[in-house]
Design a protein around this motif. Structure first.
Motif, PDB file in Angstrom:
ATOM      1  N   ALA A  39       0.823  -1.207   0.000  1.00  0.00           N
ATOM      2  CA  ALA A  39       0.000   0.000   0.000  1.00  0.00           C
ATOM      3  C   ALA A  39       0.860   1.262   0.000  1.00  0.00           C
ATOM      4  CB  ALA A  39      -0.924  -0.006   1.216  1.00  0.00           C
ATOM      5  N   ASP A  40       2.086   1.167  -0.523  1.00  0.00           N
ATOM      6  CA  ASP A  40       2.965   2.335  -0.592  1.00  0.00           C
ATOM      7  C   ASP A  40       2.583   3.224  -1.770  1.00  0.00           C
ATOM      8  OD1 ASP A  40       4.538   1.568   1.597  1.00  0.00           O
ATOM      9  OD2 ASP A  40       5.727   0.234   0.324  1.00  0.00           O
ATOM     10  N   THR A  41       2.878   4.504  -1.651  1.00  0.00           N
ATOM     11  CA  THR A  41       2.621   5.419  -2.768  1.00  0.00           C
ATOM     12  C   THR A  41       3.754   5.360  -3.791  1.00  0.00           C
ATOM     13  OG1 THR A  41       3.609   7.244  -1.532  1.00  0.00           O
ATOM     14  CG2 THR A  41       1.212   6.988  -1.381  1.00  0.00           C
ATOM     15  N   CYS A  42       4.996   5.107  -3.302  1.00  0.00           N
ATOM     16  CA  CYS A  42       6.145   4.957  -4.194  1.00  0.00           C
ATOM     17  C   CYS A  42       6.658   3.527  -4.091  1.00  0.00           C
ATOM     18  CB  CYS A  42       7.249   5.948  -3.819  1.00  0.00           C
ATOM     19  SG  CYS A  42       8.723   5.809  -4.853  1.00  0.00           S
ATOM     20  N   LEU A  66      -5.065   1.562  -5.710  1.00  0.00           N
ATOM     21  CA  LEU A  66      -5.408   2.979  -5.640  1.00  0.00           C
ATOM     22  C   LEU A  66      -4.412   3.783  -4.819  1.00  0.00           C
ATOM     23  CD1 LEU A  66      -9.284   2.742  -5.209  1.00  0.00           C
ATOM     24  CD2 LEU A  66      -7.958   2.937  -7.303  1.00  0.00           C
ATOM     25  N   GLU A  67      -3.422   3.135  -4.234  1.00  0.00           N
ATOM     26  CA  GLU A  67      -2.449   3.835  -3.400  1.00  0.00           C
ATOM     27  C   GLU A  67      -1.230   4.297  -4.197  1.00  0.00           C
ATOM     28  OE1 GLU A  67      -3.172   4.548  -0.336  1.00  0.00           O
ATOM     29  OE2 GLU A  67      -5.009   3.358  -0.362  1.00  0.00           O
ATOM     30  N   VAL A  68      -0.785   3.460  -5.112  1.00  0.00           N
ATOM     31  CA  VAL A  68       0.494   3.724  -5.788  1.00  0.00           C
ATOM     32  C   VAL A  68       0.427   4.948  -6.690  1.00  0.00           C
ATOM     33  CG1 VAL A  68      -0.004   2.180  -7.727  1.00  0.00           C
ATOM     34  CG2 VAL A  68       2.355   2.663  -7.112  1.00  0.00           C
ATOM     35  N   TYR A  83      -2.982  -5.270 -19.090  1.00  0.00           N
ATOM     36  CA  TYR A  83      -3.672  -4.618 -17.983  1.00  0.00           C
ATOM     37  C   TYR A  83      -2.847  -4.612 -16.695  1.00  0.00           C
ATOM     38  CZ  TYR A  83      -7.599  -5.037 -21.182  1.00  0.00           C
ATOM     39  OH  TYR A  83      -8.402  -4.954 -22.296  1.00  0.00           O
ATOM     40  N   ALA A  84      -1.517  -4.529 -16.822  1.00  0.00           N
ATOM     41  CA  ALA A  84      -0.634  -4.589 -15.655  1.00  0.00           C
ATOM     42  C   ALA A  84      -0.939  -3.498 -14.626  1.00  0.00           C
ATOM     43  CB  ALA A  84       0.824  -4.498 -16.098  1.00  0.00           C
ATOM     44  N   PHE A  85      -1.317  -2.302 -15.095  1.00  0.00           N
ATOM     45  CA  PHE A  85      -1.613  -1.193 -14.180  1.00  0.00           C
ATOM     46  C   PHE A  85      -3.087  -0.770 -14.291  1.00  0.00           C
ATOM     47  CE2 PHE A  85       2.729  -0.792 -15.917  1.00  0.00           C
ATOM     48  CZ  PHE A  85       3.448  -1.084 -14.770  1.00  0.00           C
ATOM     49  N   TYR A  86      -3.921  -1.708 -14.617  1.00  0.00           N
ATOM     50  CA  TYR A  86      -5.337  -1.439 -14.882  1.00  0.00           C
ATOM     51  C   TYR A  86      -5.994  -0.701 -13.718  1.00  0.00           C
ATOM     52  CZ  TYR A  86     -10.306  -2.433 -15.731  1.00  0.00           C
ATOM     53  OH  TYR A  86     -11.658  -2.327 -15.922  1.00  0.00           O
ATOM     54  N   ARG A  87      -6.531   0.471 -14.032  1.00  0.00           N
ATOM     55  CA  ARG A  87      -7.277   1.299 -13.088  1.00  0.00           C
ATOM     56  C   ARG A  87      -6.471   1.678 -11.849  1.00  0.00           C
ATOM     57  NH1 ARG A  87     -13.556   0.273 -12.384  1.00  0.00           N
ATOM     58  NH2 ARG A  87     -13.298   2.484 -11.889  1.00  0.00           N
ATOM     59  N   CYS A  88      -5.165   1.874 -12.035  1.00  0.00           N
ATOM     60  CA  CYS A  88      -4.351   2.490 -10.980  1.00  0.00           C
ATOM     61  C   CYS A  88      -4.562   4.004 -11.108  1.00  0.00           C
ATOM     62  CB  CYS A  88      -2.882   2.122 -11.139  1.00  0.00           C
ATOM     63  SG  CYS A  88      -2.509   0.398 -10.813  1.00  0.00           S
ATOM     64  N   LYS A  89      -5.659   4.474 -10.573  1.00  0.00           N
ATOM     65  CA  LYS A  89      -6.124   5.828 -10.848  1.00  0.00           C
ATOM     66  C   LYS A  89      -5.179   6.913 -10.358  1.00  0.00           C
ATOM     67  CE  LYS A  89     -11.042   4.669 -10.939  1.00  0.00           C
ATOM     68  NZ  LYS A  89     -12.379   4.943 -10.349  1.00  0.00           N
ATOM     69  N   ASN A  90      -4.349   6.598  -9.371  1.00  0.00           N
ATOM     70  CA  ASN A  90      -3.452   7.613  -8.822  1.00  0.00           C
ATOM     71  C   ASN A  90      -2.018   7.496  -9.334  1.00  0.00           C
ATOM     72  OD1 ASN A  90      -5.418   8.881  -7.140  1.00  0.00           O
ATOM     73  ND2 ASN A  90      -5.298   7.129  -5.773  1.00  0.00           N
TER      74      ASN A  90
END
Length: 321
Positions: A39-42, A66-68, A83-90
């Motif tokens: 759940a890290d941002t980076c 949704l965190e990254v 779809y590796a980053f599918y819907r990683c909205k942030n």
């Protein structure tokens, strides 16, 4: 050359915490990361796992996280699944090497990527085309690689890290109903679609890129055109004299917008670059100082005052008796 790039990338990675929150498996093509569950941002992914080079990222590996916000991919990565980053909205930033030449289908679906950094080990091919084609939003791109230059000493050479900054403007399509004809017409907005065609064999075609500038001037904001032109003048990779003059003319004619742009970003190097090229005008410097004062950007204000003193010194008054 490869060794120096590897060392530089590894040193930068050591300044970040490499994540342990991954699942992986060995495949015929090498080590594959199958899932990130943290759940890290980076997120900094390892270059090796159990002594094996990481070469692949599985389908849906980051899906719906949704965190990254930033991901540093393995330096020798060669495959990114569907779809590796599918819907990683942030997700805003990707950092990677140039051994990866394509993204899997839909890899960036539902993302709003803003920045990309690519480190080139050899050659000019990369997956940049694949990335920008999947993203309709504006993307700032930094490309890094080593070049040779001659030193002052005879028969001596040195390596230096070359940086190129490239802007890909936004583009989108809109379906508009033509009521009398009873049909839907597709309207295109923004110049980004033209820039996304400036590739040949997975290499960015700088000449074609530069020839698209008139589309930016006609279809995008003045600030977008300013940023794009400044990037090309400051990092003139394969920039012809003709196109350099086009960019320089545009900057001269929009210096007040340039001043506000640089001050808002506190881009001191950009301010000094324009001083070196003697592109500043007194009205533009005043605009920059006003913006800096209003935003309490003291460093930018101080630098602009120094530039004005250097380029436009006040004449001493003389008195005759």
């Amino acid at each position: 050359m490869d060794a120096k790039i590897n060392e530089q990338v590894k040193n930068k990675k050591q300044d970040n915490l490499i994540t342990a929150e991954i699942r992986y498996k060995m495949t015929a093509k090498g080590m594959m990361i199958t899932e990130y569950y943290g759940a890290d941002t980076c997120v900094v992914l390892p270059d090796e796992i159990e002594g094996e080079t990481v070469t692949a990222l599985d389908d849906y590996a980051f899906a719906r996280n949704l965190e990254v916000e930033e991901i540093w991919l393995p330096e020798a990565l060669k495959e990114v699944g569907r779809y590796a980053f599918y819907r990683c909205k942030n997700l805003k930033k990707l950092i990677l090497g140039n051994q990866l030449l394509d993204m899997g289908g839909g890899a960036l679906t539902g993302c709003r990527l803003e920045e990309v950094e690519i480190y080139f080990r050899e050659g000019k091919k990369s997956c940049l085309k694949s990335i920008v084609e999947e993203t309709r939003y504006q993307i700032r791109v930094s490309l890094y690689g080593y070049s040779w230059r001659c030193c002052a000493e005879k028969n001596s050479t040195d390596e230096w890290l070359r940086e190129v900054r490239i802007l890909f403007p936004e583009h989108y399509e809109e379906a508009v109903e033509n009521t009398p004809a009873r049909i839907l017409e597709t309207h295109h907005h923004g110049a980004g679609g033209y820039y996304r065609q400036c590739f040949y064999n997975r290499e960015l075609d700088y000449k074609k890129y530069d020839e698209m500038f008139y589309h930016t001037v006609a279809e995008d904001t003045e600030e977008t055109a300013v940023e794009l032109a400044l990037n090309r003048l400051r990092f003139p990779e394969e920039l012809s004299e003709k196109n350099k003059n086009v960019y320089k003319t545009y900057i001269r004619e929009h210096m007040e917008t340039v001043a506000a742009y640089l001050v808002k970003r506190e881009d001191i190097e950009g301010i000094r670059f324009l001083e070196q090229k003697k592109l500043w005008s007194e009205p533009a410097l005043q605009t920059g100082m006003d913006v800096a004062a209003e935003g309490n950007r003291t460093e930018s204000l101080s630098v602009l005052m120094d530039v004005r003193k250097e380029l436009f010194p006040k004449k001493k008054k003389t008195f005759e008796l």
